[in-house]
Design a protein around this motif. Sequence first.
Motif, PDB file in Angstrom:
ATOM      1  N   GLU A  64       0.837  -1.192   0.000  1.00 19.90           N
ATOM      2  CA  GLU A  64       0.000   0.000   0.000  1.00 19.90           C
ATOM      3  C   GLU A  64       0.874   1.244   0.000  1.00 19.90           C
ATOM      4  N   HIS A  65       0.541   2.198  -0.871  1.00 23.24           N
ATOM      5  CA  HIS A  65       1.291   3.451  -0.949  1.00 23.24           C
ATOM      6  C   HIS A  65       0.356   4.577  -0.581  1.00 23.24           C
ATOM      7  N   GLY A  66       0.217   4.837   0.689  1.00 24.35           N
ATOM      8  CA  GLY A  66      -0.639   5.921   1.150  1.00 24.35           C
ATOM      9  C   GLY A  66       0.191   7.078   1.646  1.00 24.35           C
ATOM     10  N   ALA A  67      -0.462   8.067   2.191  1.00 28.70           N
ATOM     11  CA  ALA A  67       0.228   9.252   2.690  1.00 28.70           C
ATOM     12  C   ALA A  67       1.139   8.907   3.865  1.00 28.70           C
ATOM     13  N   LYS A  68       0.748   7.964   4.665  1.00 32.75           N
ATOM     14  CA  LYS A  68       1.544   7.586   5.831  1.00 32.75           C
ATOM     15  C   LYS A  68       2.027   6.146   5.677  1.00 32.75           C
ATOM     16  N   ALA A  69       2.690   5.858   4.596  1.00 30.50           N
ATOM     17  CA  ALA A  69       3.122   4.495   4.350  1.00 30.50           C
ATOM     18  C   ALA A  69       4.465   4.213   5.008  1.00 30.50           C
ATOM     19  N   HIS A  70       4.712   2.969   5.297  1.00 27.39           N
ATOM     20  CA  HIS A  70       5.967   2.425   5.783  1.00 27.39           C
ATOM     21  C   HIS A  70       6.508   3.176   6.996  1.00 27.39           C
ATOM     22  N   ASN A  71       7.728   3.694   6.870  1.00 25.75           N
ATOM     23  CA  ASN A  71       8.412   4.282   8.014  1.00 25.75           C
ATOM     24  C   ASN A  71       8.298   5.800   8.062  1.00 25.75           C
ATOM     25  N   GLU A  72       7.281   6.336   7.472  1.00 27.88           N
ATOM     26  CA  GLU A  72       7.158   7.792   7.437  1.00 27.88           C
ATOM     27  C   GLU A  72       7.035   8.334   8.847  1.00 27.88           C
ATOM     28  N   LYS A  73       7.845   9.326   9.133  1.00 28.86           N
ATOM     29  CA  LYS A  73       7.848   9.901  10.470  1.00 28.86           C
ATOM     30  C   LYS A  73       7.343  11.327  10.384  1.00 28.86           C
ATOM     31  N   SER A  74       6.531  11.699  11.317  1.00 30.69           N
ATOM     32  CA  SER A  74       5.976  13.037  11.365  1.00 30.69           C
ATOM     33  C   SER A  74       6.578  13.786  12.548  1.00 30.69           C
ATOM     34  N   LEU A  75       6.532  15.093  12.456  1.00 27.49           N
ATOM     35  CA  LEU A  75       7.042  15.906  13.556  1.00 27.49           C
ATOM     36  C   LEU A  75       6.073  15.893  14.728  1.00 27.49           C
TER      37      LEU A  75
ATOM     38  N   GLY B 258      11.133  22.034   2.945  1.00 29.86           N
ATOM     39  CA  GLY B 258      12.267  22.068   2.032  1.00 29.86           C
ATOM     40  C   GLY B 258      12.078  22.981   0.830  1.00 29.86           C
ATOM     41  N   LYS B 259      13.213  23.312   0.235  1.00 36.29           N
ATOM     42  CA  LYS B 259      13.243  24.101  -0.993  1.00 36.29           C
ATOM     43  C   LYS B 259      13.924  23.255  -2.052  1.00 36.29           C
ATOM     44  N   ILE B 260      13.422  23.301  -3.273  1.00 32.47           N
ATOM     45  CA  ILE B 260      13.986  22.493  -4.363  1.00 32.47           C
ATOM     46  C   ILE B 260      15.393  22.976  -4.662  1.00 32.47           C
ATOM     47  N   HIS B 261      16.338  22.037  -4.601  1.00 34.44           N
ATOM     48  CA  HIS B 261      17.738  22.356  -4.897  1.00 34.44           C
ATOM     49  C   HIS B 261      18.100  21.855  -6.298  1.00 34.44           C
ATOM     50  N   VAL B 262      17.690  20.634  -6.624  1.00 35.77           N
ATOM     51  CA  VAL B 262      17.882  20.055  -7.953  1.00 35.77           C
ATOM     52  C   VAL B 262      16.505  19.607  -8.444  1.00 35.77           C
ATOM     53  N   PRO B 263      16.062  20.116  -9.623  1.00 36.40           N
ATOM     54  CA  PRO B 263      14.728  19.747 -10.114  1.00 36.40           C
ATOM     55  C   PRO B 263      14.627  18.263 -10.465  1.00 36.40           C
ATOM     56  N   ILE B 264      13.418  17.839 -10.776  1.00 37.85           N
ATOM     57  CA  ILE B 264      13.133  16.430 -11.081  1.00 37.85           C
ATOM     58  C   ILE B 264      13.949  15.989 -12.294  1.00 37.85           C
ATOM     59  N   ASP B 265      14.643  14.851 -12.146  1.00 41.83           N
ATOM     60  CA  ASP B 265      15.398  14.304 -13.270  1.00 41.83           C
ATOM     61  C   ASP B 265      14.542  13.294 -14.029  1.00 41.83           C
TER      62      ASP B 265
ATOM     63  N   SER C  28       8.113  12.723   5.438  1.00 42.49           N
ATOM     64  CA  SER C  28       6.773  13.193   5.806  1.00 42.49           C
ATOM     65  C   SER C  28       6.487  14.541   5.171  1.00 42.49           C
ATOM     66  N   ASP C  29       5.226  14.905   5.164  1.00 44.04           N
ATOM     67  CA  ASP C  29       4.791  16.184   4.607  1.00 44.04           C
ATOM     68  C   ASP C  29       5.438  17.351   5.336  1.00 44.04           C
ATOM     69  N   ASP C  30       5.646  17.212   6.642  1.00 43.51           N
ATOM     70  CA  ASP C  30       6.236  18.288   7.439  1.00 43.51           C
ATOM     71  C   ASP C  30       7.610  18.678   6.895  1.00 43.51           C
TER      72      ASP C  30
ATOM     73  N   ASP D  90      10.240  11.753  -6.290  1.00 42.16           N
ATOM     74  CA  ASP D  90       9.218  12.801  -6.172  1.00 42.16           C
ATOM     75  C   ASP D  90       7.831  12.251  -5.855  1.00 42.16           C
ATOM     76  N   LYS D  91       7.437  11.161  -6.478  1.00 44.22           N
ATOM     77  CA  LYS D  91       6.069  10.651  -6.288  1.00 44.22           C
ATOM     78  C   LYS D  91       5.892   9.919  -4.963  1.00 44.22           C
ATOM     79  N   THR D  92       6.852   9.075  -4.603  1.00 41.98           N
ATOM     80  CA  THR D  92       6.704   8.271  -3.381  1.00 41.98           C
ATOM     81  C   THR D  92       7.328   8.935  -2.164  1.00 41.98           C
ATOM     82  N   ARG D  93       8.243   9.877  -2.391  1.00 44.59           N
ATOM     83  CA  ARG D  93       9.006  10.560  -1.344  1.00 44.59           C
ATOM     84  C   ARG D  93       9.900   9.609  -0.549  1.00 44.59           C
ATOM     85  N   ARG D  94      10.297   8.522  -1.186  1.00 47.96           N
ATOM     86  CA  ARG D  94      11.235   7.602  -0.562  1.00 47.96           C
ATOM     87  C   ARG D  94      12.630   8.223  -0.612  1.00 47.96           C
ATOM     88  N   ILE D  95      13.318   8.268   0.521  1.00 49.94           N
ATOM     89  CA  ILE D  95      14.613   8.912   0.624  1.00 49.94           C
ATOM     90  C   ILE D  95      15.675   8.023  -0.020  1.00 49.94           C
ATOM     91  N   LEU D  96      16.395   8.593  -0.992  1.00 47.21           N
ATOM     92  CA  LEU D  96      17.458   7.860  -1.684  1.00 47.21           C
ATOM     93  C   LEU D  96      18.826   8.176  -1.111  1.00 47.21           C
TER      94      LEU D  96
END
Length: 114
Positions: free
Chosen positions: A31-42, A78-85, A71-73, A103-109
């Motif tokens: 499932e890929h929801g807004a609060k999926a997997h290990n997403e941490k909120s402030l 954040g500010k975009i430093h390098v645009p979408i590749d 997380s959304d927080d 960009d779509k999943t917000r999974r940290i690479l």
Amino acid sequence: MKKYTTGVSLILLGLSIGFSPLTLAKNDKHEHGAKAHNEKSLPPGLQKKVARGEPLPPGWQKKLHKGDYLSDDYYDRGKIHVPIDRDGNITIDVDGTFIKLHDKTRRILDIIND
């Protein structure tokens, strides 16, 4: 013949009702929801600081790891430093820390501290 047909239809009805919850079971692994997997909120106090535009305390970066979902927080902060590749990856700057994520999943690479 009527008894046999009624008996078979009752058995089939019972089996279909008995197995129906198995087909409707929720699969949380994919499932890929807004609060999926290990997403941490402030915490609420830090959310208020962010809403007022105040900086986050030092050490918040330690809570983020490769593979986590941002997380959304943090993303809103954040500010975009390098645009979408072409792979859909983006790098954002959150209080001097560069975070490369999908960009779509917000999974940290990758996380690059300044």
